[in-house]
Design an enzyme around this catalytic site. Sequence first.
Site, short mmCIF file in Angstrom:
data_model
loop_
_atom_site.label_atom_id
_atom_site.label_comp_id
_atom_site.label_asym_id
_atom_site.label_seq_id
_atom_site.Cartn_x
_atom_site.Cartn_y
_atom_site.Cartn_z
N ASP A 199 -6.30 -0.37 6.35
CA ASP A 199 -6.70 0.88 6.99
C ASP A 199 -7.71 0.62 8.09
O ASP A 199 -8.51 -0.33 8.00
CB ASP A 199 -7.31 1.83 5.96
CG ASP A 199 -6.27 2.44 5.03
OD1 ASP A 199 -5.07 2.42 5.39
OD2 ASP A 199 -6.65 2.94 3.96
N HIS A 221 -7.22 -1.15 -6.56
CA HIS A 221 -7.85 0.06 -6.04
C HIS A 221 -9.25 0.20 -6.64
O HIS A 221 -9.42 0.05 -7.85
CB HIS A 221 -7.00 1.28 -6.40
CG HIS A 221 -7.37 2.52 -5.67
ND1 HIS A 221 -8.54 3.20 -5.89
CD2 HIS A 221 -6.71 3.21 -4.69
CE1 HIS A 221 -8.59 4.26 -5.11
NE2 HIS A 221 -7.50 4.28 -4.36
N GLU A 291 1.47 4.68 -0.57
CA GLU A 291 0.81 3.99 -1.69
C GLU A 291 1.64 4.08 -2.97
O GLU A 291 1.69 3.14 -3.76
CB GLU A 291 -0.58 4.58 -1.92
CG GLU A 291 -1.39 3.83 -2.96
CD GLU A 291 -2.83 4.33 -3.01
OE1 GLU A 291 -3.70 3.71 -2.36
OE2 GLU A 291 -3.08 5.36 -3.67
#
Length: 351
Positions: A199, A221, A291
């Site tokens: 990102d 995550h 995702e």
Amino acid sequence: MVCAKKWIFVLAVLMVSFCWYNMRRMALHPSLVFHCNSQLTSSSQFDLLKQDFLHRMLYEKPNVLSPPRSDVLMMTPWFAPIVWNGTYNIDILNTQFHQKNVSIGITIFAIKKYTVFIKTFIETAEKFFMVGYEVNYYVFTDRVGDIPNITLGEGRQLVILEVPSYNRWQEVSMRRMEMIRDHSRQRFVNEVDYLVCVDVDMRFSDDVGVEILSHSFGTLHPGYYAASRTSFTYERRQQSTAYIPTDEGDFYYAGGYFGGTVEEVYKLSNFCHNAMMTDKGNNIEAIWQDESYLNKYFLYHKPTKILSPEYLWDNNYEAPAFLKRRRFVAVPKNHDAIRNKRALRDYSRNK
């Protein structure tokens, strides 16, 4: 001329007959084999192989009975290492990867107003990301004119890839896989060895090097590294191609940090894009867009390396004791401000 053609025809008939006769002999006599001289004199492609040799290095001896970390999981059930601080020697790895002369591409998407994050991203990457290696920053954007001029180190270049915009941010998120797939096939495979897909609204705050590179890798995550699989926010609707049952799942991987060789990233992005298009045709959108499909892919195509939350962290979470370093962190932002032009201009000036 006619005579010559006749002789050519006769010769062709004789050759076909001879081949047919030998094939029949082999069929009737399976024990018949051809013997070759064991003294081979022809060259082999192995003659071109290059031996990798590590120069003399001084470092602490690895201790089989004393692992470097006992507070975290360091290996998956399929023998993929989980990368934590203290589990590797970067000097050894650098020597190995420099011998291979690898190059790395890193992809970011600066669509619409997200171009405001590019400067911080690249400036911090120049300090901490793959220092000493050839790096291509692949910036996908619909606002080429908003990309700032940034001085880069030797062997590093900024590649701007103009792409269309979309009205909904969810659509932008899902289209990333399609763009990565198409450019992997058409361009990246000819320019770099590995791809790192992250990102843009992030900053590097500590070293990120070749320890992350592998055939394919995903990242734990930061919000779910300690959660049970039933708590993972997988896509739970059976109608979706991203569906994962509650009794399956290894880890919850972040959509904002994955990669591998260009070939493996192509396979991953191709799978995710095709799955998304199948769902779109059935009027289904997975709960967390790309995702969700990434997690489905990694469930059935296990990554060969996994990055710990050190490599993707959000300081809004309370840092646990085992988190020794925060290498890549989210930039504090107001999502409403990013969607508001006036607030965006103020944010940009303050940077």
